[in-house]
Design an enzyme around this catalytic site. Structure first.
Site, PDB file in Angstrom:
ATOM      1  N   LYS A   1      23.673 -33.445 -41.176  1.00 15.22           N
ATOM      2  CA  LYS A   1      24.641 -34.411 -41.795  1.00 15.22           C
ATOM      3  C   LYS A   1      25.953 -34.327 -42.038  1.00 15.22           C
ATOM      4  O   LYS A   1      26.987 -34.797 -41.912  1.00 15.22           O
ATOM      5  CB  LYS A   1      23.871 -35.561 -42.445  1.00 15.22           C
ATOM      6  CG  LYS A   1      22.670 -36.112 -41.927  1.00 15.22           C
ATOM      7  CD  LYS A   1      22.859 -37.050 -40.635  1.00 15.22           C
ATOM      8  CE  LYS A   1      23.392 -38.331 -40.869  1.00 15.22           C
ATOM      9  NZ  LYS A   1      23.240 -39.173 -39.543  1.00 15.22           N
TER      10      LYS A   1
ATOM     11  N   TYR B   1      18.023 -31.258 -42.339  1.00 17.45           N
ATOM     12  CA  TYR B   1      18.630 -32.643 -42.177  1.00 17.45           C
ATOM     13  C   TYR B   1      19.887 -32.729 -42.870  1.00 17.45           C
ATOM     14  O   TYR B   1      20.899 -32.968 -42.186  1.00 17.45           O
ATOM     15  CB  TYR B   1      17.610 -33.401 -42.285  1.00 17.45           C
ATOM     16  CG  TYR B   1      18.258 -35.041 -42.380  1.00 17.45           C
ATOM     17  CD1 TYR B   1      18.226 -35.604 -41.202  1.00 17.45           C
ATOM     18  CD2 TYR B   1      18.391 -35.582 -43.482  1.00 17.45           C
ATOM     19  CE1 TYR B   1      18.967 -36.832 -41.205  1.00 17.45           C
ATOM     20  CE2 TYR B   1      18.736 -36.897 -43.732  1.00 17.45           C
ATOM     21  CZ  TYR B   1      19.247 -37.469 -42.417  1.00 17.45           C
ATOM     22  OH  TYR B   1      19.618 -38.715 -42.329  1.00 17.45           O
TER      23      TYR B   1
HETATM   24  N1  LIG Z   1      16.840 -44.352 -42.781  1.00 18.62           N
HETATM   25  C1  LIG Z   1      17.745 -43.967 -43.857  1.00 18.62           C
HETATM   26  O1  LIG Z   1      17.091 -44.192 -45.193  1.00 18.62           O
HETATM   27  C2  LIG Z   1      18.832 -43.364 -43.776  1.00 18.62           C
HETATM   28  C3  LIG Z   1      19.702 -43.125 -44.887  1.00 18.62           C
HETATM   29  C4  LIG Z   1      21.037 -42.619 -44.900  1.00 18.62           C
HETATM   30  C5  LIG Z   1      21.559 -42.348 -43.450  1.00 18.62           C
HETATM   31  N2  LIG Z   1      20.623 -42.576 -42.196  1.00 18.62           N
HETATM   32  C6  LIG Z   1      21.383 -42.357 -40.910  1.00 18.62           C
HETATM   33  O2  LIG Z   1      21.239 -43.493 -40.226  1.00 18.62           O
HETATM   34  C7  LIG Z   1      20.991 -43.285 -38.711  1.00 18.62           C
HETATM   35  C8  LIG Z   1      19.921 -44.148 -38.423  1.00 18.62           C
HETATM   36  O3  LIG Z   1      18.836 -43.694 -39.151  1.00 18.62           O
HETATM   37  P1  LIG Z   1      17.469 -44.550 -38.804  1.00 18.62           P
HETATM   38  O4  LIG Z   1      16.729 -44.562 -40.115  1.00 18.62           O
HETATM   39  O5  LIG Z   1      17.873 -45.950 -38.155  1.00 18.62           O
HETATM   40  O6  LIG Z   1      16.855 -43.603 -37.901  1.00 18.62           O
HETATM   41  P2  LIG Z   1      15.908 -44.025 -36.378  1.00 18.62           P
HETATM   42  O7  LIG Z   1      15.158 -42.881 -36.132  1.00 18.62           O
HETATM   43  O8  LIG Z   1      15.250 -45.193 -36.731  1.00 18.62           O
HETATM   44  O9  LIG Z   1      17.093 -44.345 -35.502  1.00 18.62           O
HETATM   45  C9  LIG Z   1      17.567 -43.155 -34.944  1.00 18.62           C
HETATM   46  C10 LIG Z   1      17.978 -43.766 -33.386  1.00 18.62           C
HETATM   47  O10 LIG Z   1      18.703 -42.763 -32.779  1.00 18.62           O
HETATM   48  C11 LIG Z   1      17.759 -42.405 -31.400  1.00 18.62           C
HETATM   49  N3  LIG Z   1      17.985 -40.817 -31.085  1.00 18.62           N
HETATM   50  C12 LIG Z   1      17.473 -40.036 -31.504  1.00 18.62           C
HETATM   51  N4  LIG Z   1      17.845 -38.662 -30.898  1.00 18.62           N
HETATM   52  C13 LIG Z   1      18.663 -39.176 -29.828  1.00 18.62           C
HETATM   53  C14 LIG Z   1      19.498 -38.576 -28.895  1.00 18.62           C
HETATM   54  N5  LIG Z   1      19.430 -37.402 -28.750  1.00 18.62           N
HETATM   55  N6  LIG Z   1      19.965 -39.342 -27.889  1.00 18.62           N
HETATM   56  C15 LIG Z   1      20.137 -40.641 -28.254  1.00 18.62           C
HETATM   57  N7  LIG Z   1      19.645 -41.297 -29.199  1.00 18.62           N
HETATM   58  C16 LIG Z   1      19.019 -40.521 -29.897  1.00 18.62           C
HETATM   59  C17 LIG Z   1      16.447 -42.753 -31.613  1.00 18.62           C
HETATM   60  O11 LIG Z   1      15.739 -42.901 -30.507  1.00 18.62           O
HETATM   61  C18 LIG Z   1      16.550 -43.722 -32.703  1.00 18.62           C
HETATM   62  O12 LIG Z   1      16.636 -45.045 -31.899  1.00 18.62           O
HETATM   63  C19 LIG Z   1      20.779 -41.601 -38.710  1.00 18.62           C
HETATM   64  O13 LIG Z   1      21.982 -40.996 -38.223  1.00 18.62           O
HETATM   65  C20 LIG Z   1      20.579 -41.413 -40.128  1.00 18.62           C
HETATM   66  O14 LIG Z   1      20.771 -39.785 -40.564  1.00 18.62           O
HETATM   67  C21 LIG Z   1      19.385 -43.100 -42.497  1.00 18.62           C
HETATM   68  C1  LIG Z   2       6.658 -37.223 -53.643  1.00 23.51           C
HETATM   69  C2  LIG Z   2       6.008 -38.170 -52.766  1.00 23.51           C
HETATM   70  C3  LIG Z   2       4.793 -39.071 -53.701  1.00 23.51           C
HETATM   71  C4  LIG Z   2       6.816 -39.364 -52.514  1.00 23.51           C
HETATM   72  C5  LIG Z   2       7.740 -39.132 -51.342  1.00 23.51           C
HETATM   73  C6  LIG Z   2       8.771 -39.668 -50.748  1.00 23.51           C
HETATM   74  C7  LIG Z   2       9.683 -39.296 -50.004  1.00 23.51           C
HETATM   75  C8  LIG Z   2       8.961 -39.391 -48.629  1.00 23.51           C
HETATM   76  C9  LIG Z   2      11.143 -40.128 -49.822  1.00 23.51           C
HETATM   77  C10 LIG Z   2      11.721 -40.131 -51.155  1.00 23.51           C
HETATM   78  C11 LIG Z   2      13.029 -40.350 -50.846  1.00 23.51           C
HETATM   79  C12 LIG Z   2      13.190 -40.569 -49.521  1.00 23.51           C
HETATM   80  C13 LIG Z   2      14.663 -40.364 -48.600  1.00 23.51           C
HETATM   81  C14 LIG Z   2      15.767 -40.854 -49.598  1.00 23.51           C
HETATM   82  O1  LIG Z   2      15.348 -42.343 -49.667  1.00 23.51           O
HETATM   83  C15 LIG Z   2      16.927 -40.953 -48.535  1.00 23.51           C
HETATM   84  C16 LIG Z   2      16.950 -40.625 -47.175  1.00 23.51           C
HETATM   85  C17 LIG Z   2      18.123 -40.398 -46.615  1.00 23.51           C
HETATM   86  C18 LIG Z   2      18.340 -40.573 -45.341  1.00 23.51           C
HETATM   87  O2  LIG Z   2      19.516 -39.851 -44.626  1.00 23.51           O
HETATM   88  C19 LIG Z   2      16.895 -40.162 -44.415  1.00 23.51           C
HETATM   89  C20 LIG Z   2      15.774 -40.610 -45.017  1.00 23.51           C
HETATM   90  C21 LIG Z   2      15.765 -40.065 -46.730  1.00 23.51           C
HETATM   91  C22 LIG Z   2      15.730 -38.547 -46.591  1.00 23.51           C
HETATM   92  C23 LIG Z   2      14.489 -40.600 -47.262  1.00 23.51           C
HETATM   93  C24 LIG Z   2      13.042 -39.938 -46.604  1.00 23.51           C
HETATM   94  C25 LIG Z   2      11.960 -40.168 -47.341  1.00 23.51           C
HETATM   95  C26 LIG Z   2      11.976 -39.927 -48.827  1.00 23.51           C
HETATM   96  C27 LIG Z   2      12.208 -38.009 -49.054  1.00 23.51           C
END
Ligand SMILES: NC(=O)c1ccc[n+]([C@@H]2O[C@H](COP(=O)([O-])OP(=O)(O)OC[C@H]3O[C@@H](n4cnc5c(N)ncnc54)[C@H](O)[C@@H]3O)[C@@H](O)[C@H]2O)c1
Ligand SMILES: CC(C)CCC[C@@H](C)[C@H]1CC[C@H]2[C@@H]3[C@H](O)C=C4C[C@@H](O)CC[C@]4(C)[C@H]3CC[C@]12C
Length: 385
Positions: free
Chosen positions: A179, A175
């Site tokens: 990214k 992952y």
């Molecule tokens: N959730 C977090 O904490 C977090 C933190 C940093 C960055 N991000 C980034 O933010 C973005 C959104 O993350 P999120 O948490 O909302 O995830 P999410 O899974 O809720 O949303 C992702 C969306 O992308 C769509 N998708 C996946 N594969 C696809 C494809 N092949 N074609 C078209 N659509 C597709 C999914 O259906 C979904 O609606 C991602 O790029 C992720 O890397 C998320």
């Molecule tokens: C050790 C366990 C008890 C706790 C596990 C927690 C774990 C599932 C959490 C900890 C940190 C979380 C990630 C972090 O907040 C940032 C991101 C960046 C984003 O791009 C995607 C989601 C992610 C990886 C979170 C996922 C859940 C994590 C790993």
């Protein structure tokens, strides 16, 4: 997710609508617009972008809530499509002024293969860039991640750092690797000539761990706590800080960047910005308790209840079980070596680059972000009963 009222401020909606009568001319495309962050970006655009004429929402899975958006003054076009399919992306991008590319496969639990993660996150992003170039779209905002920087494989802390803080960004997990590659593609594409000869302007936003309404992992922790009789057991020392940012503020940053890219292309093009707000610096578990506590859960222990070596062992065991069970079922627990390292390594940001470059101030205070998230968890609880 349901009602609009959770997402916006009535005052600004009204103001936005009044302005929109003056100059509704822009077409925006949001990829991944039905995801956790994407939905907030979509709703924020409708509330805060007065120049919007058409909003295209492109996603593999379209949400039923899109229907309610189609009755407003902005034309909302839902497009079911796959970012890995270049022709589908090009068709959606054609004629758009701005693309906000949030679609991605967020998987740190081993649910999908590394090849699929690469295909969606890297090839999907390449397809978006090429579509912009071929069809003449000039502004591209990419949702990157803190994980492009870290925590790295060495588990080195990143303590309240900014976009210029030196840090060895080395990853092995699919992952963050995907990214990082995708972000690099987006930044390198800045300045490429698009159809018509003008330059493409790109930039990347790097959220830390996003929280707020719709956050699936928060929901998982909540249900786990209910199963354990209203308790969660501390696994990570309280001293390990994990960066978090409210989803509404992340969405607001996307809207602002998209708006300002044209006017500040020389300054913002090819730049990266961490997403930040005034959420407090805490450990991952203590931060979650800000919401889960008021919903009746308790975090047991002031220190981790299990020794760290045992957590490492259990995380490794989960990897083995996942592999052994794969032919029969998908075993993808929250604990694995990568998530343990994420939760157990300090990674927090302290920066004002977004304020300096495009005037960003968080739209939601910490108190408001907290209240909204608590209300959402309580609604999840209500709907589960
Ligand atoms: N959730 C977090 O904490 C977090 C933190 C940093 C960055 N991000 C980034 O933010 C973005 C959104 O993350 P999120 O948490 O909302 O995830 P999410 O899974 O809720 O949303 C992702 C969306 O992308 C769509 N998708 C996946 N594969 C696809 C494809 N092949 N074609 C078209 N659509 C597709 C999914 O259906 C979904 O609606 C991602 O790029 C992720 O890397 C998320
Ligand atoms: C050790 C366990 C008890 C706790 C596990 C927690 C774990 C599932 C959490 C900890 C940190 C979380 C990630 C972090 O907040 C940032 C991101 C960046 C984003 O791009 C995607 C989601 C992610 C990886 C979170 C996922 C859940 C994590 C790993």
């Amino acid at each position: 997710m349901a009602s609009d009222s959770r997402f916006g401020r009535p005052g600004t909606v009204a103001a936005g609508m009044a302005d929109s009568a003056q100059a509704q001319k822009l077409v925006y495309l949001v990829t991944g617009g039905c995801g956790f962050l994407g939905e907030h970006v979509v709703r924020m655009l409708l509330q805060q972008e007065p120049q919007l004429r058409e909003l295209r929402i492109f996603d593999l899975h379209l949400g039923p809530w899109l229907e309610e958006l189609k009755t407003g003054p902005v034309q909302v076009t839902a497009i079911q499509g796959d970012v890995t399919q270049a022709h589908e992306v090009a068709a959606a991008v054609a004629g758009a002024h701005v693309v906000i590319h949030t679609a991605g496969l967020v998987d740190v639990f081993g649910k999908t293969s590394p090849e699929t993660i690469h295909e969606v996150n890297v090839q999907g992003t390449r397809n978006v860039i090429e579509a912009c170039v071929q069809t003449g779209t000039r502004f591209l905002v990419y949702t990157s991640s803190m994980e492009v920087v870290g925590p790295n494989v060495k588990g080195q802390p990143f303590y309240r750092g900014n976009e210029n803080t030196p840090y060895e960004a080395v990853h092995r997990h699919p992952y963050p690797c995907s990214k990082a590659l995708a972000e690099q593609l987006v930044l390198e594409a800045n300045g490429r000539k698009v159809l018509g000869g003008l330059p493409l302007v790109t930039c990347a936003l790097r959220p830390t761990g996003i929280y707020g309404e719709g956050h699936q992992i928060m929901r998982d922790f909540y249900h786990q706590g209910l199963r354990l009789g209203g308790r969660l057991f501390r696994a990570i020392p309280a001293s390990v800080e994990h960066g978090r940012v409210y989803v509404g503020n992340v969405a607001w940053m996307h809207v602002l960047v998209a708006r300002e890219l044209e006017h500040r292309a020389a300054l913002m093009g090819g730049q990266v910005y961490f997403c930040y707000d005034n959420s407090p610096y805490k450990s991952y578990e203590d931060f979650n308790m800000e919401f889960l506590g008021p919903c009746g859960l308790r975090l047991v222990g002031t220190h981790p209840l299990l020794p760290y070596w045992l957590l490492v062992f259990l995380a490794a065991l989960n990897v083995l079980l996942q592999w052994l069970l794969r032919p029969l079922l998908l075993y993808a627990p929250l604990l694995n070596p990568y998530t343990l390292a994420m939760a157990n390594t300090t990674f927090t940001v302290s920066t004002d680059k977004a304020r300096r470059h495009f005037g960003y101030e968080p739209l939601f205070s910490w108190e408001e972000s907290r209240t909204r998230t608590i209300r959402w968890v309580q609604a999840v609880e209500g709907s589960a009963q």
